[in-house]
Scaffold this motif. Sequence first.
Motif, short mmCIF file in Angstrom:
data_model
loop_
_atom_site.label_atom_id
_atom_site.label_comp_id
_atom_site.label_asym_id
_atom_site.label_seq_id
_atom_site.Cartn_x
_atom_site.Cartn_y
_atom_site.Cartn_z
N GLU A 2 0.83 -1.21 0.00
CA GLU A 2 0.00 0.00 0.00
C GLU A 2 0.87 1.26 0.00
O GLU A 2 0.53 2.26 -0.63
CB GLU A 2 -0.93 -0.01 1.22
CG GLU A 2 -1.90 1.15 1.25
CD GLU A 2 -2.88 1.06 2.39
OE1 GLU A 2 -3.66 2.03 2.57
OE2 GLU A 2 -2.90 0.05 3.12
N GLN A 3 1.99 1.19 0.69
CA GLN A 3 2.87 2.36 0.80
C GLN A 3 3.71 2.57 -0.46
O GLN A 3 3.87 3.70 -0.95
CB GLN A 3 3.79 2.22 2.01
CG GLN A 3 4.76 3.39 2.18
CD GLN A 3 5.66 3.21 3.40
OE1 GLN A 3 5.54 2.24 4.15
NE2 GLN A 3 6.56 4.16 3.61
N HIS A 4 4.25 1.46 -1.01
CA HIS A 4 5.22 1.59 -2.10
C HIS A 4 4.66 1.22 -3.47
O HIS A 4 5.29 1.51 -4.49
CB HIS A 4 6.44 0.72 -1.81
CG HIS A 4 7.17 1.08 -0.55
ND1 HIS A 4 7.94 2.22 -0.44
CD2 HIS A 4 7.23 0.46 0.66
CE1 HIS A 4 8.46 2.29 0.78
NE2 HIS A 4 8.04 1.24 1.47
N GLY A 5 3.52 0.54 -3.52
CA GLY A 5 2.92 0.18 -4.79
C GLY A 5 3.45 -1.11 -5.36
O GLY A 5 2.70 -2.01 -5.73
N VAL A 6 4.76 -1.24 -5.45
CA VAL A 6 5.38 -2.46 -5.98
C VAL A 6 6.68 -2.72 -5.22
O VAL A 6 7.44 -1.80 -4.92
CB VAL A 6 5.65 -2.35 -7.50
CG1 VAL A 6 6.54 -1.17 -7.82
CG2 VAL A 6 6.25 -3.64 -8.04
N LEU A 7 6.93 -3.98 -4.89
CA LEU A 7 8.15 -4.40 -4.23
C LEU A 7 8.87 -5.39 -5.13
O LEU A 7 8.29 -5.96 -6.06
CB LEU A 7 7.85 -5.07 -2.88
CG LEU A 7 7.03 -4.28 -1.86
CD1 LEU A 7 6.75 -5.15 -0.63
CD2 LEU A 7 7.75 -3.00 -1.45
N SER A 8 10.13 -5.63 -4.86
CA SER A 8 10.88 -6.67 -5.55
C SER A 8 11.47 -7.62 -4.52
O SER A 8 11.71 -7.24 -3.37
CB SER A 8 11.99 -6.07 -6.42
OG SER A 8 12.87 -5.28 -5.64
N LEU A 9 11.67 -8.85 -4.93
CA LEU A 9 12.20 -9.87 -4.03
C LEU A 9 13.15 -10.75 -4.82
O LEU A 9 12.87 -11.12 -5.96
CB LEU A 9 11.06 -10.71 -3.45
CG LEU A 9 11.45 -11.89 -2.55
CD1 LEU A 9 12.08 -11.38 -1.26
CD2 LEU A 9 10.22 -12.75 -2.25
N GLU A 10 14.27 -11.09 -4.21
CA GLU A 10 15.24 -11.99 -4.82
C GLU A 10 15.23 -13.33 -4.09
O GLU A 10 15.19 -13.37 -2.86
CB GLU A 10 16.65 -11.39 -4.75
CG GLU A 10 16.79 -10.09 -5.53
CD GLU A 10 18.22 -9.58 -5.55
OE1 GLU A 10 19.15 -10.37 -5.22
OE2 GLU A 10 18.43 -8.40 -5.88
N LEU A 11 15.26 -14.42 -4.86
CA LEU A 11 15.31 -15.76 -4.30
C LEU A 11 16.61 -16.41 -4.75
O LEU A 11 16.75 -16.84 -5.90
CB LEU A 11 14.11 -16.58 -4.78
CG LEU A 11 12.73 -16.03 -4.37
CD1 LEU A 11 11.62 -16.86 -5.02
CD2 LEU A 11 12.57 -16.04 -2.86
N PRO A 12 17.60 -16.49 -3.87
CA PRO A 12 18.90 -17.05 -4.23
C PRO A 12 18.90 -18.58 -4.14
O PRO A 12 17.94 -19.19 -3.68
CB PRO A 12 19.83 -16.44 -3.19
CG PRO A 12 18.95 -16.26 -1.98
CD PRO A 12 17.58 -15.94 -2.50
N GLY A 13 20.00 -19.18 -4.58
CA GLY A 13 20.16 -20.62 -4.46
C GLY A 13 19.33 -21.43 -5.42
O GLY A 13 18.88 -22.53 -5.08
N VAL A 14 19.15 -20.93 -6.63
CA VAL A 14 18.32 -21.63 -7.61
C VAL A 14 18.85 -23.03 -7.89
O VAL A 14 18.08 -23.98 -8.09
CB VAL A 14 18.23 -20.81 -8.91
CG1 VAL A 14 17.54 -21.61 -10.01
CG2 VAL A 14 17.50 -19.50 -8.67
N SER A 15 20.16 -23.19 -7.91
CA SER A 15 20.75 -24.49 -8.21
C SER A 15 20.39 -25.55 -7.17
O SER A 15 20.51 -26.75 -7.44
CB SER A 15 22.27 -24.37 -8.32
OG SER A 15 22.83 -23.89 -7.10
N GLN A 16 19.95 -25.12 -6.00
CA GLN A 16 19.56 -26.05 -4.96
C GLN A 16 18.06 -26.34 -4.97
O GLN A 16 17.56 -27.11 -4.16
CB GLN A 16 19.93 -25.49 -3.57
CG GLN A 16 21.40 -25.14 -3.42
CD GLN A 16 22.30 -26.34 -3.64
OE1 GLN A 16 22.07 -27.41 -3.10
NE2 GLN A 16 23.33 -26.16 -4.46
N SER A 17 17.34 -25.74 -5.90
CA SER A 17 15.89 -25.93 -5.96
C SER A 17 15.55 -27.29 -6.54
O SER A 17 16.39 -27.95 -7.17
CB SER A 17 15.24 -24.83 -6.81
OG SER A 17 15.66 -24.95 -8.17
N GLN A 18 14.30 -27.68 -6.38
CA GLN A 18 13.84 -28.96 -6.92
C GLN A 18 13.45 -28.85 -8.39
O GLN A 18 13.71 -29.77 -9.17
CB GLN A 18 12.66 -29.47 -6.09
CG GLN A 18 13.02 -29.88 -4.68
CD GLN A 18 11.82 -30.41 -3.91
OE1 GLN A 18 10.83 -29.69 -3.73
NE2 GLN A 18 11.89 -31.64 -3.47
#
Length: 270
Positions: A166-182
Amino acid sequence: MSFFRKLFGLSSKPSAEPELPAVPARQTSEKDAEAANLAAREASADCLDRHWQGVGAVEQDVLGYLISPSFTGGPQWPSTRQAYRVVRRGESILLATEGLSDPFDDVEGMGNGFEMELFLETADIPEHARGTPGEVDPLKYSWAFELLSHVAGTVADAGGIAEQIEQHGVLSLELPGVSQSQHIGEQLTAHFVSDDDTVGVLLGSPPADFPMRLDDMPLSPVSLIPVVLITTSELDYVRAGGRAAREDLVQRLQAAGVGHRSDLQRASVV
């Protein structure tokens, strides 16, 4: 005459049997609170169901867990219910959290949980993980479900992000460690996975082509927050430019006709 005798229409004549002991007021109050919480949770689920029915073909079954992750050291949602809706929209599949807006367990007067649910829509799910109408379990083996569940865990650990959106309108998020994902690492290309093994998403925008605020939830309004996968070039752009870059990226995605959908076939817009 006891309540039970009234209920079953029994005689009001005195009985030789002793009356049942009165239930302590505190115990009664706790039972009333539990009943009210359950009713609010069911009403919340019904409201979400009505909304998603207006968006696409909603699968009757949800994606969930045999044991709630909250019991095994996982992120704490407002209640122990941690599930995901499946909505089929033509060639696209929309996955949405179900439980982030549940009323808090054992807490009164706190509204509809984190007052938000997350969703991700894409047409790019591998055939083996799409399932057919009436079948949802294969979606557990898709990058989209794995990505959304990781974002949901991060958001839950933060206690929700409705106020920040509500305050910023849009946020960003990083998800590291993709090589460890399923599944993310094997189903996403380098176009979306950075050199430092990270994927990036926008949260809250671009807006969807359906209402993203539910004002008729039983306890408090709830926002539906899109999760939008971005390319590595767009992630670098956001890393360098912060809020201004996020807002500009949203405008570019809308101008390109991408909108809120996560499209694995598209070119970068920066």
